[in-house]
Design a protein around this motif. Structure first.
Motif, PDB file in Angstrom:
ATOM      1  N   LEU A  81      36.946  39.940  60.925  1.00 26.61           N
ATOM      2  CA  LEU A  81      37.678  38.930  60.153  1.00 26.61           C
ATOM      3  C   LEU A  81      38.519  39.570  59.052  1.00 26.61           C
ATOM      4  CD1 LEU A  81      34.953  36.150  59.866  1.00 26.61           C
ATOM      5  CD2 LEU A  81      37.263  35.838  60.789  1.00 26.61           C
ATOM      6  N   SER A 119      41.680  40.916  60.618  1.00 27.05           N
ATOM      7  CA  SER A 119      42.595  39.842  61.020  1.00 27.05           C
ATOM      8  C   SER A 119      43.274  39.216  59.809  1.00 27.05           C
ATOM      9  CB  SER A 119      41.828  38.771  61.806  1.00 27.05           C
ATOM     10  OG  SER A 119      41.304  39.291  62.999  1.00 27.05           O
ATOM     11  N   LEU A 120      42.509  38.935  58.770  1.00 30.36           N
ATOM     12  CA  LEU A 120      43.082  38.334  57.563  1.00 30.36           C
ATOM     13  C   LEU A 120      44.041  39.289  56.868  1.00 30.36           C
ATOM     14  CD1 LEU A 120      39.860  36.598  56.203  1.00 30.36           C
ATOM     15  CD2 LEU A 120      41.926  35.438  57.017  1.00 30.36           C
ATOM     16  N   ALA A 141      47.229  39.262  58.874  1.00 32.29           N
ATOM     17  CA  ALA A 141      47.931  37.987  58.739  1.00 32.29           C
ATOM     18  C   ALA A 141      48.590  37.830  57.376  1.00 32.29           C
ATOM     19  CB  ALA A 141      46.957  36.836  58.980  1.00 32.29           C
ATOM     20  N   ARG A 182      50.163  32.120  59.574  1.00 32.90           N
ATOM     21  CA  ARG A 182      49.029  32.705  60.289  1.00 32.90           C
ATOM     22  C   ARG A 182      48.288  31.630  61.073  1.00 32.90           C
ATOM     23  NH1 ARG A 182      47.323  32.029  55.040  1.00 32.90           N
ATOM     24  NH2 ARG A 182      45.490  30.699  54.837  1.00 32.90           N
ATOM     25  N   LEU A 237      42.218  29.273  60.128  1.00 36.88           N
ATOM     26  CA  LEU A 237      41.022  30.077  59.892  1.00 36.88           C
ATOM     27  C   LEU A 237      39.987  29.884  60.996  1.00 36.88           C
ATOM     28  CD1 LEU A 237      40.444  29.689  56.034  1.00 36.88           C
ATOM     29  CD2 LEU A 237      41.661  31.493  57.267  1.00 36.88           C
ATOM     30  N   LEU A 256      41.027  32.122  63.843  1.00 36.99           N
ATOM     31  CA  LEU A 256      40.789  33.525  63.499  1.00 36.99           C
ATOM     32  C   LEU A 256      39.304  33.861  63.610  1.00 36.99           C
ATOM     33  CD1 LEU A 256      43.117  34.114  60.399  1.00 36.99           C
ATOM     34  CD2 LEU A 256      43.417  35.002  62.706  1.00 36.99           C
ATOM     35  N   ARG A 257      38.437  32.927  63.187  1.00 38.26           N
ATOM     36  CA  ARG A 257      37.005  33.196  63.265  1.00 38.26           C
ATOM     37  C   ARG A 257      36.536  33.245  64.710  1.00 38.26           C
ATOM     38  NH1 ARG A 257      31.992  32.260  63.940  1.00 38.26           N
ATOM     39  NH2 ARG A 257      30.443  32.707  62.325  1.00 38.26           N
ATOM     40  N   GLN A 260      38.254  34.070  67.358  1.00 38.68           N
ATOM     41  CA  GLN A 260      38.723  35.317  67.973  1.00 38.68           C
ATOM     42  C   GLN A 260      37.905  36.507  67.487  1.00 38.68           C
ATOM     43  OE1 GLN A 260      42.888  35.406  66.947  1.00 38.68           O
ATOM     44  NE2 GLN A 260      43.482  34.001  68.598  1.00 38.68           N
ATOM     45  N   ALA A 261      37.612  36.536  66.178  1.00 41.09           N
ATOM     46  CA  ALA A 261      36.814  37.642  65.627  1.00 41.09           C
ATOM     47  C   ALA A 261      35.407  37.636  66.217  1.00 41.09           C
ATOM     48  CB  ALA A 261      36.756  37.535  64.104  1.00 41.09           C
TER      49      ALA A 261
END
Length: 733
Positions: free
Chosen positions: A122, A125-126, A129, A255, A258, A261-262, A264-265
């Protein structure tokens, strides 16, 4: 700097953090595989907080680090080398089986590791982004954000297990740590990062991850990224409050949400966990003690004295056998000492070490030319005489000596006091390295009375460690002497054969050059072929010089000549362009200044570099592809003036092995199409101290740039010069 309990500080200095055996086993397998690349090793190490701390600690130690701190795992692994990495992995593996303080035996770390991996994914990724320039650094900060928990578990054992059992969440754990220990795991991790001298923002990402949201919004970008990643890792959903905070901290960018993104992570984390054999926590259980080490119900059985002695004996044998195999495989004394330093740190918590080696001739002990230790050890030369110092006593008797021996040793010598001060310790432990027939050196360790008390039960194992160290150094010295003798004998045979080859090859080269001179005289004046014959004659002279060097003992390089690099490129293209490029349908584009660009380099070596790079490009490119040669002068790097010679193509790209042959020619393997020529280029560039940069991407081409030292205005008039041949094209190329 935080005031830390002594056991915790000692554990942090040694980087003792438990690693999952699955990762260590996989690491040992990969290091033994010749086809494994450093990038692949780095990807594995980046999955384990324990290995990361070990690698970062070792690579940033005085014995290895040169210049700026190393913050990427791959750069650390390259600095350490595969042999030392294998030694570290071996010691960590054995320690995990035979560590007397194995509190981790009653603690399940699966949830901790998966939580750390998820937070790391994460964070990366963050960071990407939000435009943070170093996403991999964010990954590492996320991976290590809770590493203080592992250090406390390793350092304190059962007392910390009790704290874990009483904590229902990470927030509660931090409060209990602060109440009972005076320090929480975020501060522990921050202290460790400070020892590596990395950016303060990296350490702050670990320190601030439990702060309230209204405080974290005032922090720098990296701590905000790690905080948000940690908050997101605690649940499947992304509450609106986190989305609002993300917009406030990272900007309202385009982006992905969230929640996405979570997801995918978490998918990436599950793939990694499955690959290393760690089961992620089951969401159906509803267990959100989110990443905490889980205390198991069973307690350890305390064996009797006889069982303890048997276990210690077997453990010591198992401990030393793989280490002995690793040390015997090393090829230099520097490698052996580095491996010993890290092994002693891992196995015995000996963090402050120095080495003194016995001179084979007079037996004196000295640390001269041993890197990574205080200057004092390089300055002294000790005669092994009784009562002169603890070091001399250990060397003479072949027995371990320390400041804390009973009955007490005589009053310490001034030399012992100097050694203790140099190692920032109150006392010394001197471990003799005993070879096959004699003592070959002494390991000096700085330690406290408490450390000595803990080590007293492991003195037989420590003595065995000293014997393995001595035999390893003995074996290396014997192998070195055998190699030198074999090289000298081979050199005599080669020189004899080379002289015959030089004599036989010199005659036809002389005849060919004579015919070229006759042909040049018969041709009409003013035609372009005269220039081509001149370049060809010069190439014959270069080949003849190469052949002559076959029978010469390599010596120092000649003083740099002065070379007009643009003129040299035009000459070589005139001779080789048709054969290497035009006939194969490969376009050549040149961008050369119209004025002379004088560089201080050996002319023949530069020609060989250019020819090899052109030949490698020709063999790699296909019809319709392009090679671009450019020269840019007036470049400054580290206070010096350079000219950049650049080769760019749009071909298939280079393999990592080929690039390794260019940048580290001694380690490059031969046999690839672009391997041998690039290895020669790398060797010549290294000898001439020419910095080389290489970038390549599969399917997108390759760029190789060399920085050639530029002569200052007027300086070339005092150097060796050559006649400038005007190019047929006088305009910008």
């Amino acid at each position: 700097m935080y005031s830390l309990p002594e056991p915790i500080r000692q554990a942090m200095e040694s980087g003792r953090v438990p690693s999952p055996p699955q990762v260590l086993l996989r690491l040992l397998q990969m290091v033994d595989d010749d086809g494994t690349t450093m990038s692949e090793l780095a990807r594995l190490v980046e999955q384990d907080p324990g290995l990361c701390t070990r690698v970062l600690t070792a690579a940033n130690s005085p014995a290895i680090r040169r210049g700026n701190p190393m913050r990427s795992i791959e750069s650390c692994l390259i600095a350490l080398g595969t042999r030392l990495v294998r030694s570290i992995a071996t010691c960590l593996s054995v320690q995990s089986l035979f560590d007397e303080r194995a509190a981790a035996r009653i603690v399940d770390l699966s949830a901790f590791w998966t939580h750390s991996l998820l937070t790391a994914e994460l964070s990366r990724s963050l960071a990407a982004a939000s435009g943070y320039p170093r996403p991999d650094e964010a990954y590492l900060a996320g991976l290590l954000h809770d590493v203080g928990e592992l250090i406390l578990l390793s350092a304190l054992g059962d007392p910390y297990v009790q704290i874990l059992a009483a904590a229902g969440s990470e927030a509660a754990l931090s409060e209990l740590e602060s109440e009972q220990l005076g320090v929480h795991h975020g501060e522990i991790g921050t202290w460790l990062v400070d020892q590596w001298q990395l950016d303060s923002a990296f350490a702050d990402g670990i320190l601030f991850h439990h702060l309230p949201a209204d405080q974290i919004v005032t922090a720098a970008q990296l701590p905000q990224v790690v905080w948000l990643a940690h908050a997101l890792s605690g649940g499947d959903e992304a509450p609106d409050v986190l989305t609002d905070l993300a917009d406030q901290m990272l900007g309202d960018t385009d982006r992905l949400p969230l929640r996405v993104l979570r997801e995918q992570a978490e998918q990436r984390m599950c793939v990694i966990a499955d690959a290393i054999g760690i089961a992620p926590p089951d969401p159906a259980t509803g267990d959100r003690a989110a990443g905490l080490p889980r205390v198991l119900a069973g307690r350890r059985h305390h064996p009797g004295e006889a069982q303890t002695r048997i276990a210690t004996l077997i453990g010591n044998q198992a401990l030393m056998q793989p280490l002995q195999q690793d040390l015997f495989a090393l090829t230099t004394d520097a490698e052996v000492l580095l491996a010993l330093r890290e092994s002693a740190r891992i196995l015995f918590d000996l963090n402050r070490l120095a080495f003194l080696l016995c001179d084979p001739v007079d037996g004196r002990l000295t640390g001269k030319e041993i890197a990574g230790q205080a200057a004092l050890f390089a300055q002294i030369s000790i005669v092994p005489e009784a009562r002169r110092s603890l070091v001399a006593t250990a060397a003479l008797g072949g027995q371990i000596c320390s400041t804390y021996d009973q009955p007490p040793a005589p009053a310490p010598s001034l030399l012992d006091m100097q050694f203790a001060r140099a190692l920032s310790s109150s006392g010394l432990l001197c471990l003799p390295m005993v070879g096959k027939t004699r003592t070959v050196g002494v390991i000096i360790a700085g330690l406290s009375a408490g450390q000595h008390a803990r080590l007293s039960r492991r003195l037989p194992c420590l003595a065995n460690f000293g014997r393995i160290a001595g035999i390893s150094i003995d074996n290396w010295r014997t192998a070195r002497d055998v190699r030198q003798q074999a090289e000298e004998e081979a050199s005599v045979r080669f020189t004899r054969q080379a002289r015959r080859v030089v004599h036989e090859a010199g005659n036809p080269l002389t005849i060919i050059k004579g015919y070229l001179k006759i042909l040049d005289g018969k041709l009409p004046e003013g035609i372009e072929v005269h220039q081509e014959l001149s370049v060809l004659s010069e190439e014959i002279d270069r080949v003849a010089a190469i052949v002559r060097r076959l029978s010469e003992v390599p010596g120092a390089l000649p003083d740099h000549q002065v070379v007009d690099i643009c003129d040299l490129l035009r000459d070589l293209l005139l001779l080789y362009r048709d054969t290497l490029f035009d006939s194969r349908g490969i376009a050549v584009e040149t961008l050369l200044p119209t004025h002379p660009v004088w560089v201080a380099c050996d002319r023949d070596s530069i020609k060989q570099i250019v020819v090899n790079l052109c030949k490698n490009a020709s063999e790699a490119l296909s019809r319709g592809q392009r090679l671009k040669l450019s020269v840019t002068d007036d470049i400054r790097s580290q206070g010096r003036q350079y000219t950049e010679l650049r080769f760019e193509d749009n071909g298939p790209g280079m393999s990592e092995l080929a690039m390794r042959a260019l940048q580290r020619p001694r380690d490059g393997r031969l046999g690839e199409v672009r391997g041998l020529g690039l290895s020669i280029v790398g060797t010549l560039a290294s000898r001439l101290q020419i910095p080389v940069t290489c970038r390549s991407q599969a399917g997108s081409g390759t760029m190789i740039a060399l920085l050639l030292p530029t002569l200052q205005p007027g300086e070339h008039e005092t150097r060796l010069t050559r006649k400038t041949i005007s190019s047929p094209d006088t305009g910008q190329e």
